[in-house]
Design a protein around this motif. Structure first.
Motif, PDB file in Angstrom:
ATOM      1  N   HIS A   1       0.694  -1.281  -0.013  1.00 26.91           N
ATOM      2  CA  HIS A   1       0.108   0.160  -0.068  1.00 26.91           C
ATOM      3  C   HIS A   1       0.854   1.376  -0.002  1.00 26.91           C
ATOM      4  N   CYS A   2       1.650   1.425   0.976  1.00 25.12           N
ATOM      5  CA  CYS A   2       2.569   2.630   0.871  1.00 25.12           C
ATOM      6  C   CYS A   2       3.703   2.701   0.004  1.00 25.12           C
ATOM      7  N   SER A   3       3.430   2.875  -1.166  1.00 29.08           N
ATOM      8  CA  SER A   3       3.914   2.204  -2.495  1.00 29.08           C
ATOM      9  C   SER A   3       3.308   2.993  -3.490  1.00 29.08           C
ATOM     10  N   PRO A   4       4.199   3.373  -4.699  1.00 28.30           N
ATOM     11  CA  PRO A   4       5.371   3.536  -4.954  1.00 28.30           C
ATOM     12  C   PRO A   4       5.946   4.958  -4.925  1.00 28.30           C
ATOM     13  N   TYR A   5       6.872   5.222  -4.195  1.00 33.76           N
ATOM     14  CA  TYR A   5       7.567   6.450  -3.953  1.00 33.76           C
ATOM     15  C   TYR A   5       9.013   6.724  -4.387  1.00 33.76           C
ATOM     16  N   PRO A   6       8.875   7.484  -5.452  1.00 34.26           N
ATOM     17  CA  PRO A   6      10.273   7.504  -6.198  1.00 34.26           C
ATOM     18  C   PRO A   6      11.030   8.834  -5.197  1.00 34.26           C
ATOM     19  N   THR A   7      12.322   8.706  -5.174  1.00 37.79           N
ATOM     20  CA  THR A   7      13.224   9.485  -4.819  1.00 37.79           C
ATOM     21  C   THR A   7      13.271  10.817  -5.620  1.00 37.79           C
TER      22      THR A   7
ATOM     23  N   PHE B   1       3.714  -4.175  12.115  1.00 38.72           N
ATOM     24  CA  PHE B   1       2.572  -3.314  12.227  1.00 38.72           C
ATOM     25  C   PHE B   1       2.013  -3.243  10.622  1.00 38.72           C
ATOM     26  N   ASP B   2       1.126  -2.443  10.438  1.00 40.59           N
ATOM     27  CA  ASP B   2       0.381  -2.383   9.409  1.00 40.59           C
ATOM     28  C   ASP B   2       0.933  -0.897   8.798  1.00 40.59           C
ATOM     29  N   TYR B   3       1.620  -0.855   7.413  1.00 40.14           N
ATOM     30  CA  TYR B   3       2.103   0.194   6.852  1.00 40.14           C
ATOM     31  C   TYR B   3       1.417   0.852   6.052  1.00 40.14           C
ATOM     32  N   ASP B   4       0.963   2.178   6.233  1.00 43.46           N
ATOM     33  CA  ASP B   4      -0.135   2.874   5.531  1.00 43.46           C
ATOM     34  C   ASP B   4       0.366   3.516   4.176  1.00 43.46           C
ATOM     35  N   LEU B   5       0.970   4.520   4.498  1.00 45.97           N
ATOM     36  CA  LEU B   5       1.309   5.610   3.462  1.00 45.97           C
ATOM     37  C   LEU B   5       2.741   6.085   3.674  1.00 45.97           C
ATOM     38  N   ALA B   6       3.400   6.562   2.325  1.00 44.46           N
ATOM     39  CA  ALA B   6       4.698   7.048   2.548  1.00 44.46           C
ATOM     40  C   ALA B   6       4.792   8.378   1.786  1.00 44.46           C
ATOM     41  N   ASN B   7       5.959   9.111   2.180  1.00 44.23           N
ATOM     42  CA  ASN B   7       6.242  10.304   1.447  1.00 44.23           C
ATOM     43  C   ASN B   7       7.544  10.296   1.375  1.00 44.23           C
ATOM     44  N   GLY B   8       8.320  10.757   0.331  1.00 42.09           N
ATOM     45  CA  GLY B   8       9.724  11.236   0.214  1.00 42.09           C
ATOM     46  C   GLY B   8      10.095  12.624   0.866  1.00 42.09           C
TER      47      GLY B   8
ATOM     48  N   SER C   1      15.774  15.191   1.559  1.00 40.03           N
ATOM     49  CA  SER C   1      15.731  14.204   0.537  1.00 40.03           C
ATOM     50  C   SER C   1      16.084  12.875   0.682  1.00 40.03           C
ATOM     51  N   ASP C   2      16.893  12.668   1.577  1.00 40.19           N
ATOM     52  CA  ASP C   2      17.688  11.493   1.634  1.00 40.19           C
ATOM     53  C   ASP C   2      16.501  10.501   2.649  1.00 40.19           C
ATOM     54  N   TRP C   3      15.337  11.104   3.252  1.00 41.61           N
ATOM     55  CA  TRP C   3      14.722  10.332   3.953  1.00 41.61           C
ATOM     56  C   TRP C   3      13.409  10.021   3.253  1.00 41.61           C
ATOM     57  N   VAL C   4      12.846   8.760   3.517  1.00 40.91           N
ATOM     58  CA  VAL C   4      11.480   8.697   3.278  1.00 40.91           C
ATOM     59  C   VAL C   4      10.646   8.176   4.527  1.00 40.91           C
ATOM     60  N   PHE C   5       9.466   8.621   4.664  1.00 42.25           N
ATOM     61  CA  PHE C   5       8.625   8.540   6.022  1.00 42.25           C
ATOM     62  C   PHE C   5       7.206   7.485   5.571  1.00 42.25           C
ATOM     63  N   PHE C   6       6.944   6.929   6.496  1.00 45.09           N
ATOM     64  CA  PHE C   6       5.931   6.033   6.553  1.00 45.09           C
ATOM     65  C   PHE C   6       5.070   5.982   7.660  1.00 45.09           C
ATOM     66  N   THR C   7       3.634   6.321   7.413  1.00 44.83           N
ATOM     67  CA  THR C   7       2.688   5.996   8.621  1.00 44.83           C
ATOM     68  C   THR C   7       2.415   4.523   8.649  1.00 44.83           C
TER      69      THR C   7
ATOM     70  N   VAL D   1      13.006   6.662   7.425  1.00 43.74           N
ATOM     71  CA  VAL D   1      14.165   5.855   6.669  1.00 43.74           C
ATOM     72  C   VAL D   1      15.126   6.556   6.208  1.00 43.74           C
ATOM     73  N   ASN D   2      16.275   6.479   6.477  1.00 45.57           N
ATOM     74  CA  ASN D   2      17.281   7.274   5.670  1.00 45.57           C
ATOM     75  C   ASN D   2      17.641   5.945   4.481  1.00 45.57           C
ATOM     76  N   TRP D   3      16.978   6.586   3.196  1.00 45.04           N
ATOM     77  CA  TRP D   3      17.086   5.664   2.336  1.00 45.04           C
ATOM     78  C   TRP D   3      18.672   5.499   1.647  1.00 45.04           C
ATOM     79  N   LYS D   4      19.154   6.657   1.833  1.00 44.55           N
ATOM     80  CA  LYS D   4      20.531   7.064   1.187  1.00 44.55           C
ATOM     81  C   LYS D   4      21.362   5.934   2.084  1.00 44.55           C
ATOM     82  N   LEU D   5      21.116   6.151   3.312  1.00 42.40           N
ATOM     83  CA  LEU D   5      22.164   5.179   4.475  1.00 42.40           C
ATOM     84  C   LEU D   5      21.770   3.950   4.317  1.00 42.40           C
ATOM     85  N   ALA D   6      20.349   3.675   4.214  1.00 40.29           N
ATOM     86  CA  ALA D   6      20.025   2.068   3.712  1.00 40.29           C
ATOM     87  C   ALA D   6      20.832   1.423   2.568  1.00 40.29           C
TER      88      ALA D   6
END
Lengths: 679, 679
Positions: B171-177, B238-245, B251-257, B283-288
């Protein structure tokens, strides 16, 4: 069987014809670029904006029903806004609500060829009372695998599909008579009939001797709308293109255009364009019915499907029909005549008075208008020029009333405004041409973009049209909208015809290819619209009407889940004991009893669509799990603030597992030891 | 495996909560009847008419892409007209063009569960260059059987679908950087992972210990757009609902409810609404990515499909992937944090500056706005309140910037206008609420009908929104349009946000259920739109590029027809020698090399849809005839004045028949004795 394939006696000499005009001009019409018709001044455009604007919360004035052509569905557009109010699946699977995927609806798409999940839907036709559209039902043809469907306009659902034997391409279909005594359906392609309702294994070399067409007469129950194929007429081996019912004095008659009267079995582009004239076939349906009732009909074995949605259970059921009655024109004098008509005629349209039969010959330079009263005289006076299969052929002049001169290039279809005017679509010259029925002169032209096919005026095919709007359905779109890659939507245009001059109002894209449309005043349909189904009257055998009755049971390899859905949970929401390879049937009943509260149901990884369940109804999703694990299921239609929480899990164990069937919601968990182990 | 299921340490105490408000008020909002928002005066309505009117021949200013939700497709609407320009099939079969029915496209819908002809498409996301939408590709999620799709906006075709292992509901998909370095996709449902990419056969009683979620990082080729699943992070159950970059500094981060941090396995309506606060995961996607590159990623076996449409042959091919790399948060310090957020948060939206993370708690009374800079400080200062799976949980106050007071009931989503304002959709109170990012005060309200879910401003999720229009996507329709039975279309509303006060412009119905949308200026897409395919570059193995090369050959029980289509004939148009039970493959090449001249192909009785062939392309229809006879085939898309003549016949003989394979067009008939008899 030989007797029905008598030799064609040509009523008009063959003539050479060049195709350059038709193809070339159609392309040329597309190079003229975007335009606004006559609405060039800013003031006119401003008026047009007001004319089509339906403010938020206000309703459109008309329902219009546009066929989806190769998408096999019908679309409901509001007029004048051009907004797409709904897509109604008819002959195609529809993921949006599970039509053709759910267990309840699959039987709707069964045919003698098996499950055929597609058709080419061409002509929507509203049911009629005393010759006027009554807003009860909407009939539609399947042009590919011959079928006629009926949509119930209280629910906007396809409730019946009747397959047509002895037919191949059901194009000139379905044409209801004044009180739906019959819905009439003609074959497009002639084929070698095997006299068992199907086609025979015959070489194409034998086209001229062995191929034959048919016209079908489907009875309609005046109260319920249920269809039944009453009889057919087996007709000469032409291609049958379009049909139109008579009106007033001619209302006992129905008319069909034909092409390929040359009976070419190959390269019809040339082979079917040899004769200067093909035919307009006139059939007295009342006399045909009388012949059939009085024993002239023979019976042949046949095998075809009749599919109906049961009103109480909402389950579609198929009945296989085993025979069909047929009439031969040679046995039935006075039933059928042929009128020579300029080459390869397409549209046939009878004016509101019932006197004028307008034939649009797509390769012809004029539009011939035939006279019903002259035809009656010609019958009396036997003004014939030979016959075909015992069907008399009129002398052209004996039935011709007038020819509309210089109408434009490529006339296809004509509708009427009830104020003495006819409007003809011109495919090649891309315009709508308005002409007077009083003197057959052209009085106005409106360019349309591009290559218009059908056109529609609300009630324009009845005895009392509502001549306010005209919708042009155009075949080529090119630059009319923002580009969307190689595949473009087709395009319709809304034209104001209330004044002396036509006024272009709006372009709106359509779903797939509308081949015709019908429109009706909203007040004839809206008051009868069902808002939800009465749960108490739900007769689905696996419906459960309260949560306490929800259950999961095993019957051999079938696991039957009787589930309820109500904001914001499903009962049960935890299911265990399913095994890999089981057939799991989720029967989901929507317990809501309010307007616009559907619930959807889907399970992860199902080789199926979801199903959408209206309030009070039950729908079934079938799933055969392939892998063990835990699979979420959930409501797919956002129903409440806690919609995201409306979900559950089903656990799948390996084949032969000892995990018993169990289900729960919240803390209550029911193990059912009696049905615990799989077979 | 045990190590990844560590115990949840609650960061916020559980609290009782009544659901009465949420459900009750949603219903109440529907009883207020139709309305026009603030556009009540006739003059205003007149202005609105002008504002949305796109005159015939003119183009819309924006492309908008609305998801189809449970119809599994995306729709292209022009703005401001609200006209449906095209339906693009993604996860569903589509009769209109044969997607999912033709041999070329079937592989697009293959998954580890087999052929899954449906999905629940929620979030369209445009590809990005430097954080701005670039009009090249459109990504979309399959929420049911976890998948991410890519549409190529030069052709408006779905060209790639990537299945996601270790996921259940994507569901919390797809979020492009910012530059599509990754398209990020989170699971909705947690499931018991079997550590082979799937789910394990585990009792629901073990939810708290055994269920786990995942976040997937899909690499995108910067030139071609091709996707590849790079790695996953396995996250708490958990259940992961939505995301946003993030944007700019974030901009190195992405957030999820998240919701259901209570980890209830049943009756989530109540069970997942116990805690006063769930979490926003950062989530720090760049670090990930760095951790993954530097060897912190482990590999597990997996089995999932990657389907791609070959650009040259237009044939979809599936690749089966056999493993996936994963990171565990506990191994990767600094990669992931949890922010307490008011109960069951839905939308997370980061403002254009990248500083504000706006969380809409659907059951909350205020909208918390978190601060990215405060979050950075809190990391430095270790302002934590425990941890979960090694993931630090911030103290609420340490990252909170402000709370928007009295925003309305049931906040769901927020977008931005680039002029310092935020707009939040209120599901329960049915309104759009405009508030200032400078002082977090509400400055305007616009009622919407009814129960708005998502909202969209063109570019409203980028660092530079185009704050002219706002589209409200409403979940309940009821009386907004002419009624269409129990099943109603969902409804969108177009609002002018260019001024200080919002102005309601237009209601327009939508296909199925839009869960989000993206819009982009037409000039970023239209110039690159492909008009037709270059026939010379067609690399389909069964394409024939001139009529003389058309052929019919038998290969055992397979009869291969290599056919050409060009106005107004098909070559060959007579085919003999086919037998009952043969597999007939019609490979039809459209020889046209002009814009908007598709041909369709259908054969009577096929258990299949038709296929629509764009100029220069080849498409294949499979048919297994069940009965002997003569079957017409024809062009299904009106292509020329002689379209009705564009047809042929295929003869089917009984099994074992001696009729040789033969085919012809016009007079030329080719018998092929060498392949005459069936195997």
């Amino acid at each position: 069987m030989k007797s029905i394939f008598t030799t064609l006696k040509k009523a008009a000499p063959a003539a050479a014809f060049t195709l350059a005009m038709a193809g070339g001009a159609a392309l040329q019409s597309c190079s003229s670029g975007p335009g606004e018709g006559s609405a060039t001044a800013a003031g006119v455009a401003s008026d047009a904006a007001q004319a089509v604007y339906v403010a938020p919360g206000k309703h459109d004035e008309y329902y219009s029903f546009l066929s989806g052509g190769f998408n096999g569905q019908m679309s409901v557009y509001g007029l004048p806004s051009g907004r797409l109010l709904k897509i109604m699946p008819v002959f195609t699977q529809h993921a949006e609500n599970g039509y053709g995927y759910s267990e309840e609806s699959k039987a709707m798409l069964m045919t003698s060829h098996g499950f055929v999940p597609w058709d080419d839907l061409h002509h929507p036709k509203l049911s009629r009372t005393n010759g006027m559209t009554d807003g009860r039902w909407l009939f539609a043809n399947g042009n590919n695998t011959p079928r006629v469907a009926r949509v119930d306009l209280s629910t906007f659902e396809t409730v019946e599909i009747m397959e047509i034997p002895n037919s191949a391409g059901n194009h000139c279909s379905p044409y209801p008579t004044d009180n739906n005594e019959y819905v009439i359906a003609g074959t497009r392609f002639s084929v070698p009939l095997d006299m068992k309702g199907g086609t025979a294994d015959v070489s194409m070399d034998e086209y001229k001797d062995k191929f034959r067409g048919s016209i079908s007469f489907i009875k309609v129950d005046p109260e319920k709308g249920d269809m039944d194929l009453d009889f057919q007429i087996l007709v000469p081996g032409f291609d049958y293109d379009l049909a139109n019912g008579g009106k007033g004095p001619s209302s006992d008659w129905v008319f069909f255009t034909t092409y390929n009267t040359e009976r070419s079995g190959t390269l019809k582009e040339l082979g079917a364009s040899q004769n200067d004239r093909d035919y307009l076939a006139a059939v007295n349906w009342k006399l045909a019915a009388k012949y059939a009732a009085e024993g002239k009909a023979k019976e042949m074995p046949a095998y075809y499907y009749h599919n109906k949605m049961d009103k109480d259970s909402h389950i579609a059921k198929s009945t296989i029909k085993k025979s069909v009655r047929y009439l031969l024109p040679e046995d039935c004098p006075g039933m059928m005549y042929l009128i020579p008509a300029p080459k390869s005629p397409h549209g046939i349209d009878v004016d509101p008075s019932g006197e004028h039969m307008v034939v649009s010959g797509k390769l012809a330079a004029t539009i011939p208008v035939f006279s019903f009263s002259k035809m009656q005289d010609a019958i009396k006076n036997k003004e014939f020029d030979g016959e075909i299969n015992g069907i008399p052929v009129f002398k052209y002049e004996s039935v011709l009333k007038a020819e509309v001169k210089e109408p434009g290039l490529g006339p296809l279809h004509t509708e009427f405004d009830g104020k003495g005017n006819a409007y003809t679509s011109m495919f090649v010259s891309s315009e709508i041409v308005k002409w007077k029925l009083s003197d057959f002169t052209v009085v106005d032209r409106m360019p349309v973009y591009y290559s218009v096919g059908h056109l529609m005026i609300p009630g324009g095919d009845t005895h009392t049209p509502d001549g306010k709007y005209l919708v042009a359905m155009n075949k080529i779109t090119k630059d009319r909208y923002l580009p969307t890659g190689p595949e473009l939507s087709h395009s319709a245009q809304l034209i104001d015809i209330s004044g002396e001059k036509m006024r272009m109002l709006l372009d709106f894209p359509t779903v797939a290819e509308p081949h015709y449309a019908q429109a009706i005043k909203a007040e004839k349909v809206a008051p009868n619209s069902v808002k939800f189904y009465d749960l108490a009257k739900n007769k689905h055998p696996h419906a459960v009407k309260k949560e306490a009755d929800a259950s999961v049971t095993r019957e051999g390899n079938v696991v039957r889940v009787k589930m309820t859905a109500i904001r914001s949970h499903m009962t049960p929401d935890n299911i265990e004991g399913v095994q890999v390879g089981d057939t799991v049937l989720f029967h989901v009943t929507n317990l809501e009893q309010d307007w616009d509260v559907p619930h959807g149901f889907a399970v992860m990884g199902a080789n199926n669509a979801e199903t959408l369940i209206m309030p009070g109804a039950t729908q079934t999703l079938k799933w055969v799990p392939k892998k063990e694990g835990v699979y979420p299921f959930y409501c797919t239609d956002f129903c409440s603030a806690l919609h995201q929480e409306m979900q559950g899990y089903i656990r799948v164990s390996p084949k032969g597992s000892k995990t018993p069937i169990a289900f729960s919601t919240g803390k209550k968990k029911q193990n059912i030891p009696g049905t615990a182990s799989a077979k």
